[in-house]
Design a protein around this motif. Structure first.
Motif, mmCIF file in Angstrom:
data_model
loop_
_atom_site.group_PDB
_atom_site.id
_atom_site.type_symbol
_atom_site.label_atom_id
_atom_site.label_comp_id
_atom_site.label_asym_id
_atom_site.label_seq_id
_atom_site.Cartn_x
_atom_site.Cartn_y
_atom_site.Cartn_z
ATOM 1 N N MET A 95 0.848 -1.166 0.000
ATOM 2 C CA MET A 95 0.000 0.000 0.000
ATOM 3 C C MET A 95 0.893 1.227 0.000
ATOM 4 O O MET A 95 1.653 1.462 0.914
ATOM 5 C CB MET A 95 -0.909 -0.037 1.230
ATOM 6 N N ASN A 96 0.794 2.018 -1.077
ATOM 7 C CA ASN A 96 1.666 3.161 -1.249
ATOM 8 C C ASN A 96 0.830 4.394 -1.567
ATOM 9 O O ASN A 96 0.281 4.509 -2.648
ATOM 10 C CB ASN A 96 2.661 2.872 -2.386
ATOM 11 N N PHE A 97 0.746 5.329 -0.633
ATOM 12 C CA PHE A 97 -0.029 6.546 -0.828
ATOM 13 C C PHE A 97 0.874 7.767 -0.884
ATOM 14 O O PHE A 97 0.568 8.800 -0.327
ATOM 15 C CB PHE A 97 -1.077 6.713 0.272
ATOM 16 N N ASP A 98 2.004 7.665 -1.569
ATOM 17 C CA ASP A 98 2.911 8.784 -1.736
ATOM 18 C C ASP A 98 2.412 9.632 -2.906
ATOM 19 O O ASP A 98 2.527 9.235 -4.066
ATOM 20 C CB ASP A 98 4.325 8.273 -1.989
ATOM 21 N N LEU A 99 1.854 10.796 -2.610
ATOM 22 C CA LEU A 99 1.247 11.632 -3.640
ATOM 23 C C LEU A 99 2.275 12.242 -4.582
ATOM 24 O O LEU A 99 1.915 12.765 -5.637
ATOM 25 C CB LEU A 99 0.420 12.740 -2.997
ATOM 26 N N HIS A 115 3.794 9.621 -9.245
ATOM 27 C CA HIS A 115 2.653 9.467 -10.141
ATOM 28 C C HIS A 115 2.449 7.988 -10.459
ATOM 29 O O HIS A 115 3.405 7.265 -10.705
ATOM 30 C CB HIS A 115 2.887 10.234 -11.436
ATOM 31 N N ASN A 116 1.188 7.561 -10.435
ATOM 32 C CA ASN A 116 0.900 6.177 -10.792
ATOM 33 C C ASN A 116 -0.124 6.075 -11.921
ATOM 34 O O ASN A 116 -0.639 5.016 -12.196
ATOM 35 C CB ASN A 116 0.437 5.370 -9.564
ATOM 36 N N VAL A 117 -0.408 7.202 -12.574
ATOM 37 C CA VAL A 117 -1.322 7.223 -13.714
ATOM 38 C C VAL A 117 -0.519 7.656 -14.935
ATOM 39 O O VAL A 117 0.042 8.750 -14.967
ATOM 40 C CB VAL A 117 -2.498 8.190 -13.464
ATOM 41 N N GLY A 118 -0.458 6.791 -15.935
ATOM 42 C CA GLY A 118 0.301 7.070 -17.145
ATOM 43 C C GLY A 118 -0.430 8.026 -18.076
ATOM 44 O O GLY A 118 -1.574 8.417 -17.839
ATOM 45 N N ALA A 129 -6.832 4.182 -5.627
ATOM 46 C CA ALA A 129 -7.084 2.744 -5.797
ATOM 47 C C ALA A 129 -5.836 2.052 -6.340
ATOM 48 O O ALA A 129 -5.520 0.939 -5.924
ATOM 49 C CB ALA A 129 -8.265 2.519 -6.733
ATOM 50 N N TYR A 130 -5.128 2.700 -7.252
ATOM 51 C CA TYR A 130 -3.877 2.142 -7.751
ATOM 52 C C TYR A 130 -2.855 2.054 -6.619
ATOM 53 O O TYR A 130 -2.102 1.101 -6.526
ATOM 54 C CB TYR A 130 -3.303 3.000 -8.873
ATOM 55 N N SER A 174 0.173 2.577 -13.952
ATOM 56 C CA SER A 174 0.078 2.527 -15.410
ATOM 57 C C SER A 174 1.069 3.511 -16.020
ATOM 58 O O SER A 174 1.020 3.782 -17.203
ATOM 59 C CB SER A 174 -1.345 2.855 -15.863
ATOM 60 N N ASN A 175 1.946 4.024 -15.204
ATOM 61 C CA ASN A 175 2.935 5.006 -15.634
ATOM 62 C C ASN A 175 4.102 4.331 -16.323
ATOM 63 O O ASN A 175 4.670 3.410 -15.918
ATOM 64 C CB ASN A 175 3.435 5.794 -14.438
#
Length: 64
Positions: free
Chosen positions: A1-5, A8-11, A55-56, A63-64
């Motif tokens: 679980m990684n919530f580091d803002l 980026h985890n959205v490609g 959620a990611y 998806s990055n």
């Protein structure tokens, strides 16, 4: 679980899809759709803007 803002985890393709779908859902709300669609559209636009999806982060997916 990684919530580091800061990570980026959205490609870029995912970001484009989220932005278009969010705008369509918000527009459909103004054209007679249900307000829940507008809410989901706003969430999609925010996640596209910040390039971070909680959620990611919950499932350590990117998806990055």
């Amino acid at each position: 679980m990684n919530f580091d803002l800061t990570k980026h985890n959205v490609g870029s393709t995912d970001r484009l899809i989220r932005a278009v779908a969010g705008a369509v859902l918000i527009l459909s709300t103004f054209l007679g759709g249900h307000w829940v669609g507008g809410l989901i559209g706003a969430v999609l636009l925010v996640t596209a803007y910040f390039r971070f999806c909680p959620a990611y982060g919950l499932f350590d997916f990117s998806s990055n």
